[in-house]
Design an enzyme around this catalytic site. Sequence first.
Site, PDB file in Angstrom:
ATOM      1  N   ASP A 135       0.851  -1.185   0.000  1.00  0.00           N
ATOM      2  CA  ASP A 135       0.000   0.000   0.000  1.00  0.00           C
ATOM      3  C   ASP A 135       0.889   1.239   0.000  1.00  0.00           C
ATOM      4  OD1 ASP A 135      -2.281   1.531   0.042  1.00  0.00           O
ATOM      5  OD2 ASP A 135      -2.620   1.326   2.194  1.00  0.00           O
ATOM      6  N   HIS A 142      -3.857  13.887   0.381  1.00  0.00           N
ATOM      7  CA  HIS A 142      -4.195  12.997   1.502  1.00  0.00           C
ATOM      8  C   HIS A 142      -3.106  13.040   2.574  1.00  0.00           C
ATOM      9  CE1 HIS A 142      -5.618   9.527   3.738  1.00  0.00           C
ATOM     10  NE2 HIS A 142      -4.450   8.936   3.583  1.00  0.00           N
ATOM     11  N   ARG A 151      -0.381  15.180  13.046  1.00  0.00           N
ATOM     12  CA  ARG A 151       0.976  15.542  13.444  1.00  0.00           C
ATOM     13  C   ARG A 151       1.085  17.032  13.685  1.00  0.00           C
ATOM     14  NH1 ARG A 151       5.524  14.283  11.362  1.00  0.00           N
ATOM     15  NH2 ARG A 151       5.083  15.292   9.383  1.00  0.00           N
ATOM     16  N   GLU A 208     -10.943   3.930   2.368  1.00  0.00           N
ATOM     17  CA  GLU A 208      -9.915   4.676   1.645  1.00  0.00           C
ATOM     18  C   GLU A 208     -10.123   4.408   0.168  1.00  0.00           C
ATOM     19  OE1 GLU A 208      -6.033   3.718   3.341  1.00  0.00           O
ATOM     20  OE2 GLU A 208      -6.264   5.405   4.729  1.00  0.00           O
ATOM     21  N   GLU A 210      -9.021   4.056  -3.287  1.00  0.00           N
ATOM     22  CA  GLU A 210      -7.726   3.808  -3.927  1.00  0.00           C
ATOM     23  C   GLU A 210      -7.915   3.056  -5.240  1.00  0.00           C
ATOM     24  OE1 GLU A 210      -4.680   2.269  -1.380  1.00  0.00           O
ATOM     25  OE2 GLU A 210      -5.594   3.076   0.453  1.00  0.00           O
ATOM     26  N   SER A 266      -9.780  -5.548   3.023  1.00  0.00           N
ATOM     27  CA  SER A 266      -9.668  -4.577   1.932  1.00  0.00           C
ATOM     28  C   SER A 266     -10.417  -5.197   0.763  1.00  0.00           C
ATOM     29  CB  SER A 266      -8.210  -4.346   1.536  1.00  0.00           C
ATOM     30  OG  SER A 266      -7.484  -3.828   2.624  1.00  0.00           O
ATOM     31  N   THR A 358      -4.831   6.372  -0.457  1.00  0.00           N
ATOM     32  CA  THR A 358      -6.049   7.174  -0.612  1.00  0.00           C
ATOM     33  C   THR A 358      -5.849   8.282  -1.630  1.00  0.00           C
ATOM     34  OG1 THR A 358      -6.450   6.772   1.711  1.00  0.00           O
ATOM     35  CG2 THR A 358      -7.747   8.511   0.676  1.00  0.00           C
TER      36      THR A 358
HETATM   37 CA    CA Z   1      -4.382   2.724   2.228  1.00  0.00          CA
END
Ligand code: CA
Length: 425
Positions: A135, A142, A151, A208, A210, A266, A358
Site C-alpha cells: 500500500d 491525503h 501531526r 480509503e 484507492e 480490503s 487514498t
Molecule cells: Ca491505504
Amino acid sequence: MSNSANPIQSSWLEFDKESGFTLENIPFGIFKTANKDARAATRIGDKVIDLSVLADFGYFDEIEMFDTNSLHQNTLNNFIALGKTCTSKVRFRIADLFSVHNSELKLNQKVLEFSIHDIEEVEMLMPISVGDYTDFYSSIEHATNVGIMFRDPANALFPNWKHLPVGYHGRSSSIVVSGTPIHRPYGQTKLESVVSPEYGPSRSMDFELEMAFVTGKKTNLGDQISVDDAKDHIFGLLIFNDLSARDIQKWEYVPLGPFLGKNFGSVISPWIVTLDALKPFWVDGPKQEPEVLPYLKTGRNGNLNIDLEVYLQAENEAPFMMAHSNMKYLYWNMAQQLAHHTVNGCNVNVGDLYASGTISGPTPDSYGSMLELCWKGTKPIKLPNGTERRFIEDNDTIIMKAYAKNEHYCISFGEVTTKILPAKI
Ligand code: CA
C-alpha cells in the site's frame, strides 16, 4: 457518442453503450454460476462472457503459444503470466468476435447459449490470487491532510515524502472481492482524554478510495524494474477500498506503520481493466518539486485520468455521493512506485497487488476518506435521511466506482460494494 476519427466499435451483441463495458474495454475476471465452477470471463454491457467456453469451441486456436487451460482456472494468475504479447491478442480476439464485422460467433447459437450470462445470474469471484500486497501513500493532498490532523500543521509532510513514494507491506489474506461484507473490527484504542488504552469495537470505521495495479511479470531477487519498463510489468488496474479503523490505527502505528487498523479487510472490484484499454487516458501528473532522483524520473503522461466516486448507502436508503476524485491527482505515479519498490532488488510476482494510497483531490468534496471529509469527526456529513455521519456506521454500505472517459467512449471499472456489519460477537 462516436465520431469518424475514433469511432466506438459496433457489436452485433445488444448492450448499453453507456455502461463503460464496450468492445474498447474487455476486462478480465473470474466468475461462477449455479451449476459450474470458477472460470475466466470478460464483460460486455451487462453480459458476462465465459471465456473457457469460447476456448473449448476453438475460438482462440489461432493465437500462438496460448495455453487455454489458463481460462479454466479459478484465478487469472496463469493467464496473466502468459505475458502481454499473448493476453493482448486474446483481448483483441474477443473484441473481434463480438464486432459487427464478424459473424463467426454470432451465428453459433449453441456456443452463445453456453457462454453468455446475465450479470445478475453469476457470482463474481476474486480475479487473482494475491501473493503480496503493498500500500503506497502517494496522494499529496491525503498525506498533507492526515499530517495536519495527526501531526503538525506546519510540517504536515515528513521530510522524505517528496523524495520517494512512501509505502508499507500490507496483508493479502484479507483482500476480498466486492460484495463481501466486513465486520467492524475489535482492537485496542486510546482516547486522548484518558491515560490507558481500552479494548472494544472500533468507533472510527473508514474507507480509503484507492486504485490498485496488478503486476504481470515475475522478477528475480536483485532485479530492478526501471521507470521506463514499469508499464510493461503492469497488467491492469482495479478499484481498491482499503478499509481502515482510524482509532486502532492512530494508537498502534508509531513507529512501524499500519497493522491491525488496516488488515481486517480490503475490498477490490472483480474486473481487471488492462493497461491496453487505458491507453487513451494517460495524462501529466502534478509537477514534482524538488526534482526527484534520476531513478524516479518519468517523462510526460505518467498518470491516468480515471474518475473516482464514493457513495455511502445507509440501510434502506439510496446511495449518497460522498466524494468525487481522480487518479490523476496522485503525486507519485505507478512507474515511480514500481521502480522504487524494486530499486533495492525486491522481487515481484505475477498477481501481486499495489494500491495507490487514498486518492484525495484538492477540494474538500474530492477527499478520499471520511477522516478527511469529516475532518477527524469535526465536520459531520448530513445524509438525505437527516442522519449524520462522522465515520461509517453499522449496516452502512460503501460503494466505489471508477471510470475513464473521453469524448469518444468510457471505460468502466465497475464498482466495489462493501457492507459494514456490526462487530462479530
Ligand atoms: Ca491505504
